[in-house]
Write a protein that holds these residues in place. Structure first.
Motif, PDB file in Angstrom:
ATOM      1  N   LEU A 188      12.905 -12.397   5.528  1.00 33.97           N
ATOM      2  CA  LEU A 188      11.989 -13.349   4.548  1.00 33.97           C
ATOM      3  C   LEU A 188      11.677 -12.446   3.115  1.00 33.97           C
ATOM      4  O   LEU A 188      11.608 -12.903   2.158  1.00 33.97           O
ATOM      5  CB  LEU A 188      10.946 -13.584   5.387  1.00 33.97           C
ATOM      6  N   ARG A 189      11.641 -11.203   3.478  1.00 32.51           N
ATOM      7  CA  ARG A 189      11.294 -10.124   2.215  1.00 32.51           C
ATOM      8  C   ARG A 189      12.332 -10.459   1.358  1.00 32.51           C
ATOM      9  O   ARG A 189      12.026 -10.581   0.112  1.00 32.51           O
ATOM     10  CB  ARG A 189      11.153  -8.825   2.752  1.00 32.51           C
ATOM     11  N   VAL A 190      13.538 -10.292   1.615  1.00 32.79           N
ATOM     12  CA  VAL A 190      14.830 -10.455   0.839  1.00 32.79           C
ATOM     13  C   VAL A 190      14.717 -11.919   0.162  1.00 32.79           C
ATOM     14  O   VAL A 190      14.912 -11.751  -1.059  1.00 32.79           O
ATOM     15  CB  VAL A 190      16.155 -10.319   1.781  1.00 32.79           C
ATOM     16  N   ALA A 191      14.230 -12.932   0.778  1.00 32.43           N
ATOM     17  CA  ALA A 191      14.393 -14.335   0.024  1.00 32.43           C
ATOM     18  C   ALA A 191      13.220 -14.530  -0.738  1.00 32.43           C
ATOM     19  O   ALA A 191      13.419 -14.868  -1.853  1.00 32.43           O
ATOM     20  CB  ALA A 191      14.242 -15.195   1.392  1.00 32.43           C
ATOM     21  N   MET A 192      12.126 -13.839  -0.365  1.00 32.44           N
ATOM     22  CA  MET A 192      11.112 -13.733  -1.156  1.00 32.44           C
ATOM     23  C   MET A 192      11.336 -13.053  -2.734  1.00 32.44           C
ATOM     24  O   MET A 192      11.182 -13.608  -3.842  1.00 32.44           O
ATOM     25  CB  MET A 192       9.846 -13.195  -0.660  1.00 32.44           C
ATOM     26  N   ASN A 230      17.263  -3.721  -1.546  1.00 28.44           N
ATOM     27  CA  ASN A 230      16.052  -3.467  -2.587  1.00 28.44           C
ATOM     28  C   ASN A 230      15.471  -4.764  -3.073  1.00 28.44           C
ATOM     29  O   ASN A 230      14.510  -4.798  -3.749  1.00 28.44           O
ATOM     30  CB  ASN A 230      16.912  -2.945  -3.802  1.00 28.44           C
ATOM     31  N   SER A 231      15.842  -5.930  -2.494  1.00 25.74           N
ATOM     32  CA  SER A 231      15.022  -7.363  -2.880  1.00 25.74           C
ATOM     33  C   SER A 231      13.697  -7.172  -2.564  1.00 25.74           C
ATOM     34  O   SER A 231      13.476  -6.650  -1.268  1.00 25.74           O
ATOM     35  CB  SER A 231      15.908  -8.578  -2.180  1.00 25.74           C
ATOM     36  N   GLY A 232      12.867  -7.449  -3.308  1.00 22.34           N
ATOM     37  CA  GLY A 232      11.343  -7.510  -3.030  1.00 22.34           C
ATOM     38  C   GLY A 232      10.900  -6.204  -2.832  1.00 22.34           C
ATOM     39  O   GLY A 232       9.614  -6.313  -2.641  1.00 22.34           O
ATOM     40  N   THR A 233      11.461  -5.245  -3.315  1.00 21.27           N
ATOM     41  CA  THR A 233      10.921  -3.795  -3.431  1.00 21.27           C
ATOM     42  C   THR A 233      10.505  -3.521  -4.948  1.00 21.27           C
ATOM     43  O   THR A 233      10.627  -4.234  -5.791  1.00 21.27           O
ATOM     44  CB  THR A 233      11.873  -2.935  -2.920  1.00 21.27           C
ATOM     45  N   THR A 234       9.738  -2.343  -5.070  1.00 20.08           N
ATOM     46  CA  THR A 234       9.404  -1.765  -6.382  1.00 20.08           C
ATOM     47  C   THR A 234      10.722  -1.503  -7.405  1.00 20.08           C
ATOM     48  O   THR A 234      10.518  -1.245  -8.595  1.00 20.08           O
ATOM     49  CB  THR A 234       8.318  -0.841  -6.057  1.00 20.08           C
ATOM     50  N   ARG A 235      11.817  -1.400  -6.520  1.00 19.43           N
ATOM     51  CA  ARG A 235      12.960  -0.965  -7.455  1.00 19.43           C
ATOM     52  C   ARG A 235      14.108  -1.786  -7.114  1.00 19.43           C
ATOM     53  O   ARG A 235      15.026  -1.658  -6.475  1.00 19.43           O
ATOM     54  CB  ARG A 235      13.407   0.434  -6.973  1.00 19.43           C
ATOM     55  N   PRO A 236      14.267  -3.204  -7.599  1.00 18.18           N
ATOM     56  CA  PRO A 236      14.723  -4.328  -6.983  1.00 18.18           C
ATOM     57  C   PRO A 236      16.238  -4.195  -7.833  1.00 18.18           C
ATOM     58  O   PRO A 236      16.747  -4.965  -8.451  1.00 18.18           O
ATOM     59  CB  PRO A 236      14.181  -5.471  -7.559  1.00 18.18           C
ATOM     60  N   GLN A 237      17.072  -3.327  -7.527  1.00 16.35           N
ATOM     61  CA  GLN A 237      18.266  -3.170  -8.035  1.00 16.35           C
ATOM     62  C   GLN A 237      19.397  -3.765  -7.124  1.00 16.35           C
ATOM     63  O   GLN A 237      19.480  -3.386  -5.924  1.00 16.35           O
ATOM     64  CB  GLN A 237      18.678  -1.530  -8.428  1.00 16.35           C
ATOM     65  N   GLU A 291       0.827  -1.255  -0.073  1.00 12.48           N
ATOM     66  CA  GLU A 291      -0.203  -0.022  -0.018  1.00 12.48           C
ATOM     67  C   GLU A 291       0.983   1.204  -0.004  1.00 12.48           C
ATOM     68  O   GLU A 291       0.407   2.150  -0.464  1.00 12.48           O
ATOM     69  CB  GLU A 291      -0.939   0.239   1.145  1.00 12.48           C
ATOM     70  N   ALA A 292       2.006   1.062   0.688  1.00  7.82           N
ATOM     71  CA  ALA A 292       2.994   2.229   0.664  1.00  7.82           C
ATOM     72  C   ALA A 292       3.757   2.523  -0.649  1.00  7.82           C
ATOM     73  O   ALA A 292       4.397   3.462  -0.729  1.00  7.82           O
ATOM     74  CB  ALA A 292       3.876   2.327   1.912  1.00  7.82           C
ATOM     75  N   GLY A 293       3.629   1.637  -1.480  1.00  9.45           N
ATOM     76  CA  GLY A 293       4.481   1.618  -2.939  1.00  9.45           C
ATOM     77  C   GLY A 293       5.894   1.186  -2.567  1.00  9.45           C
ATOM     78  O   GLY A 293       6.764   1.486  -3.412  1.00  9.45           O
ATOM     79  N   LEU A 294       6.421   0.658  -1.440  1.00 16.78           N
ATOM     80  CA  LEU A 294       7.553   0.302  -1.151  1.00 16.78           C
ATOM     81  C   LEU A 294       7.680  -1.149  -1.471  1.00 16.78           C
ATOM     82  O   LEU A 294       8.800  -1.630  -1.917  1.00 16.78           O
ATOM     83  CB  LEU A 294       7.873   0.287   0.230  1.00 16.78           C
ATOM     84  N   LEU A 295       6.770  -2.415  -1.446  1.00 17.00           N
ATOM     85  CA  LEU A 295       7.036  -3.594  -1.729  1.00 17.00           C
ATOM     86  C   LEU A 295       6.455  -4.052  -3.102  1.00 17.00           C
ATOM     87  O   LEU A 295       5.296  -3.479  -3.357  1.00 17.00           O
ATOM     88  CB  LEU A 295       6.437  -4.677  -0.511  1.00 17.00           C
ATOM     89  N   ASP A 296       7.033  -4.732  -3.742  1.00 18.82           N
ATOM     90  CA  ASP A 296       6.407  -5.243  -4.932  1.00 18.82           C
ATOM     91  C   ASP A 296       5.187  -6.041  -4.880  1.00 18.82           C
ATOM     92  O   ASP A 296       5.063  -6.975  -3.983  1.00 18.82           O
ATOM     93  CB  ASP A 296       7.540  -6.401  -5.666  1.00 18.82           C
TER      94      ASP A 296
END
Length: 946
Positions: free
Chosen positions: A320-324, A358-365, A263-268
């Motif tokens: 877990l977010r990084v792993a996902m 950045n893993s799992g985020t909307t900008r996964p560089q 909802e915050a636009g941070l996670l994919d």
């Protein structure tokens, strides 16, 4: 209650803020150990100081004008320190006052008096009865706590007691009552909730210097604060949870956390399509307790996701977010995510900082390092600078090859003018790195490389100097020499060296080994015939001396070896390695059309130890999963330039490294300065290399070979350890490298020939300064810096005590406050403390006590197993021209591909005072090891590799 005012030093000045003459004097109340209070009386400080001098210097000190004046001066210093903090608290504890007395004595150089004072304090502490301690723990009546919304409530001492008890659980050396009493002594009526939480953490932190286990207690107290902040944000209402509650709280929290982040636009949004209940059930809440304080504070400050600076990500959710994010394109996403989570949360392996960010985020560089070649025209130069900005934006570290850019005085055909050389453009690249600060997380980080034959090499050497024309200085950019073997051969032969502008000698940039030497001699002959317009000749040894001198003076340019990097590169069929990266461990081909990209992570060596050495099966399992994770990064990655995407998809390079090497030596009782340590460096790297190559070959069988595989050394059956012979042949046998091996490399070679490789490169040892903090282990392959010091990074200043040493000293009855004082006085170095046994002095020798020759030997043994390179810092306690010359020639002759910082000792080292009460951002003095004017041990510029 009567409260006395306390004056600062200087006639007529009060304890008010000196910047505000109208401010009222600050008044102090002293909180006694029994919980009561009394007015502050500075004469008691004078008396204590006088007694300390009398104890050391005898009765005659009482009549000494020097002692009397010094007592007055030191008293004023103590009072000034107690009254200048500027916080809301208007009370001090007895311990605070005593800390400042000790601090003042140390800073005045009165070390023997300070030692006597420490002994006195320790005796007084031992003399207190258990009944005294119990009385301190009694509830202080009438104290209220102010919530964020302004409401107040009674101080909940019982909950504090529960939280502190949980923090101390399983930590035998931690006294929960001591932390609680210290906290209560810091509380006042109307204290804010966050100040109570801070008081808890600071109470535990203050004892880290005397007992390292308090670092874990402080971490767990910080964790309670993180739980309150995070659960309240995700659930939309104030919530608190103890560690015991988290077994169920994590399960309820995790799906809401994913929803909040999306909802915050941070996670994919793709994360919401996972089986979240299954993943939540796999979370290991108990692993939150494995963080030391520095690790959790670093995670909180810089990694955990936040909305308007309010964290909504708990530590295990972070892993877990990084792993996902890394498992997004796996067929069995949940099972793979859990597998990756297990590896990260157990600290057996840690991905590099960009992946964690950045893993799992909307900008996964997620990639760590980028290497570029800058073309020799205005469009190419500014395209390179633009790409630097785009690549640095999401935490990438940069290595730029500037060698193609023509030198000073070279002809510019388009304008019929003359070039100003490469330096003005390097200045622009430097300023771009400063401007692109990655969203405030850190400034952009870049290293410029130039070959030693370039016409502008002498100006390049001066870029980091603090004198000269500022328009030709780059104070924020790292620099490195890209040195061909022929240059060092000329140095040793006493020969001449010719500097050329690359526009007149275009072949040299892409040649190495004997082909480079032949072409270079041919251009020198052409110069003799007058066919070269711009050149300069210099004695090779004079240029070499200047390179070493400037390296010592400024820490730059680093020295890296072009031919070793290319002759041992698996990809020499498909291009040339023109530079390394920001931290000198990446050696990949670059062209104007391809930006080399590397994806990094590190194995925690000490997490794979048993009583008899490395657990081979566990290490193999870790490496197999780690290589899969690194390979996945390539496919889920966000590429900010087409050149980087093209290169990464064609070659798929990754760089698996290690950390915790010094910890492993301590655990195995192996001194760094020993043949046994060199052998362990060899055997441990051999195992990691074997399993990593095997894992990449397994992935090739499952997923296919990388696109440019055919023609590579891999495809010809030449493994990294085999490529040593290519370098030896090119140097005419002038190479000192041990080629022994223990594992079955013939079988692995046959497998690679059969199945191929998924990745062009697999191995590189990065610095790991930040991720090693998270895991609570020593950095990369570094020897320990000090056995007791204050570590400074972007999260603040942290007391670091060597827990292995503390355990050994305890076992021998030598760990006490006097030993702490001696360690501070002697900069954490044991060799100067007579009562420390010789075997412990040898085992816990610090970086500047280890002869750099041992570092080179160990690095040489590792290098034979690496298809890339290693970030190797070299330490010299007393550098000289001769010593530097021998060291760097030895590194070259031992087959190293690169070297990193040269670290020499600064004028001042560890703060020679109590660290109690100074371990935090408010009033601590940052103390970091430095080379003259530059290089920090925990280099914030290089976190892209960590």
């Amino acid at each position: 209650m009567t409260i006395a005012s306390a004056t600062q030093s200087g006639p007529g000045r009060t304890a008010a803020d000196p910047a505000d003459p109208s401010a009222a004097p600050i008044q102090l109340t002293v909180v006694r150990r029994d919980g009561g209070s009394t007015s502050f009386d500075q004469t008691k400080i004078s008396v204590a100081l006088s007694k300390a001098f009398l104890a050391v210097e005898g009765p005659e000190a009482g009549g000494s004008h020097r002692v009397r004046d010094l007592v007055v001066e030191l008293t004023e210093r103590v009072v000034a320190a107690l009254t200048s903090r500027g916080d809301a608290r208007r009370s001090v504890q007895v311990e605070d006052i005593q800390d400042q007395v000790e601090l003042a004595l140390m800073r005045a150089g009165e070390h023997q008096v300070a030692r006597a004072y420490v002994l006195y304090r320790e005796e007084r502490t031992k003399a207190r009865t258990p009944e005294d301690a119990a009385e301190l723990g009694s509830e202080r009546p009438g104290l209220t706590v102010r919530a964020a919304d302004g409401s107040t409530a009674p101080l909940d001492v019982e909950r504090l007691r529960v939280v502190v008890a949980e923090a101390a659980a399983g930590l035998d050396a931690v006294d929960a009552e001591l932390i609680l009493n210290e906290t209560l002594g810091s509380c006042y009526d109307g204290i804010a909730q966050h100040e109570v939480e801070l008081a808890l953490v600071m109470a535990a932190r203050s004892y880290v210097e005397t007992e390292p286990e308090y670092s874990y207690a402080a971490s767990r107290l910080l964790l309670d604060q993180i739980r309150r902040e995070t659960l309240g944000r995700v659930h939309g209402e104030p919530r608190q949870a103890s560690q015991a509650d988290m077994a169920t709280a994590y399960v309820e929290y995790f799906p809401r956390y994913i929803e909040t982040g999306i909802e915050a636009g941070l996670l994919d949004p793709e994360l919401a399509t996972f089986d979240l209940p299954k993943l939540a059930a796999a979370i290991r809440p108990e692993r939150d307790l494995d963080f030391a304080f520095l690790g959790l504070q670093t995670l909180y400050d810089r990694y955990l996701l936040h909305i308007d600076k309010v964290r909504f990500e708990l530590p295990q959710a972070f892993f877990l977010r990084v792993a996902m994010g890394i498992a997004l394109e796996e067929d069995d996403r949940e099972d793979r995510a859990i597998e990756f989570y297990e590896l990260l949360s157990s600290f057996r392996f840690m991905s590099s900082t960009p992946t964690l960010f950045n893993s799992g985020t909307t900008r996964p560089q997620l990639s760590s390092c980028f290497l570029t070649t800058v073309d020799d025209d205005l469009a190419g130069i500014f395209a390179g600078i633009r790409n630097n900005a785009l690549l640095a934006k999401y935490s990438g570290g940069l290595g730029n090859d500037w060698t193609p850019v023509r030198g000073i005085g070279a002809k510019i055909r388009g304008t019929n003018g003359e070039s100003q050389g490469v330096v003005p453009f390097l200045k622009i690249a430097n300023d771009t790195a400063v401007a692109v600060n990655q969203g405030g997380k850190r400034r952009g980080a870049v290293c410029a490389y130039l070959e030693t034959w370039h016409l502008d090499i002498e100006e390049f050497l001066d870029l980091r100097k603090n004198t000269g024309d500022e328009r030709r200085r780059t104070h924020d950019m790292n620099t490195a020499n890209w040195v061909p073997d022929l240059f060092l051969q000329r140095v040793e032969a006493g020969g001449e060296w010719t500097l050329f502008s690359p526009d007149e000698v275009p072949e040299l940039h892409d040649l190495y080994g004997t082909a480079f030497a032949e072409a270079y001699v041919g251009y020198e002959q052409a110069a003799d015939r007058g066919e070269i317009r711009v050149l300069r000749r210099i004695k090779a040894v004079e240029l070499w001396r200047r390179m070493l001198t400037v390296l010592f003076e400024t820490g730059h340019p680093w020295i890296t070896f072009k031919d070793a990097c290319n002759l041992r590169s698996p990809q020499q069929h498909d291009g040339v390695v023109h530079s390394s990266n920001l931290c000198t461990e990446i050696t990949l081909n670059t062209t104007v059309d391809e930006t080399a990209v590397c994806n990094l992570g590190s194995v925690n060596l000490v997490a794979h130890l048993t009583g008899s050495g490395l657990d081979a099966d566990l290490l193999r399992a870790t490496v197999k999963t780690a290589v899969r994770m690194l390979d996945n990064v390539i496919d889920v990655n966000l590429y900010t330039t087409p050149e980087s995407e093209r290169a990464n998809q064609r070659h798929r390079p990754v760089g698996l490294g290690l950390m915790g090497f010094a910890d492993a030596l301590f655990a195995l009782r192996i001194p760094y300065s020993s043949d046994t340590a060199v052998a362990f460096a060899d055997s441990s790297m051999e195992q990691i290399s074997y399993h990593a190559i095997e894992a990449s070959s397994d992935l090739a069988a499952e997923r296919g070979r990388y696109e440019s595989y055919d023609g590579s050394l891999w495809s010809r059956g030449v493994l990294p350890v085999d490529s040593i012979e290519l370098l030896r042949e090119a140097r005419g046998g002038d190479l000192t490298v041990d080629t022994s091996r223990q594992l079955d490399w013939d079988t692995l070679r046959a497998k690679v020939l059969r199945d191929g490789m998924r990745n062009s490169n697999v191995l590189a040892i990065a610095p790991t300064a930040t991720i090693s903090n998270i895991c609570g282990v020593s950095q990369s392959i570094e020897p320990i810096y000090r056995n007791l010091f204050v570590k400074s990074n972007m999260s603040g200043e942290f007391t670091v005590a060597n827990p292995y040493l503390v355990a050994d000293l305890k076992a021998r009855g030598l760990w006490d406050q006097v030993m702490v004082s001696d360690l501070k006085y002697h900069d954490g170095i044991l060799s100067r403390i007579d009562r420390v046994p010789a075997d412990l002095r040898e085992l816990y020798a610090t970086a500047f006590e280890v002869e750099p020759a041992w570092l080179v030997k160990a690095a040489s043994r590792r290098q034979k197993w690496l298809d890339q390179a290693q970030s190797l810092n070299l330490y010299m306690s007393a550098p000289s021209g001769k010593a530097l010359d021998e060291l760097y020639r030895s590194a070259w002759r031992h087959g190293l591909k690169t070297t990193y910082y040269l670290r020499s000792q600064s004028a001042t080292h560890v703060e020679k005072s109590t660290l109690k009460g100074t371990d935090g951002r408010l009033n601590a003095v940052p103390v970091t090891p430095e080379t003259p004017a530059v290089c920090k041990i925990d280099d914030p510029d290089c976190e892209a590799c960590q």
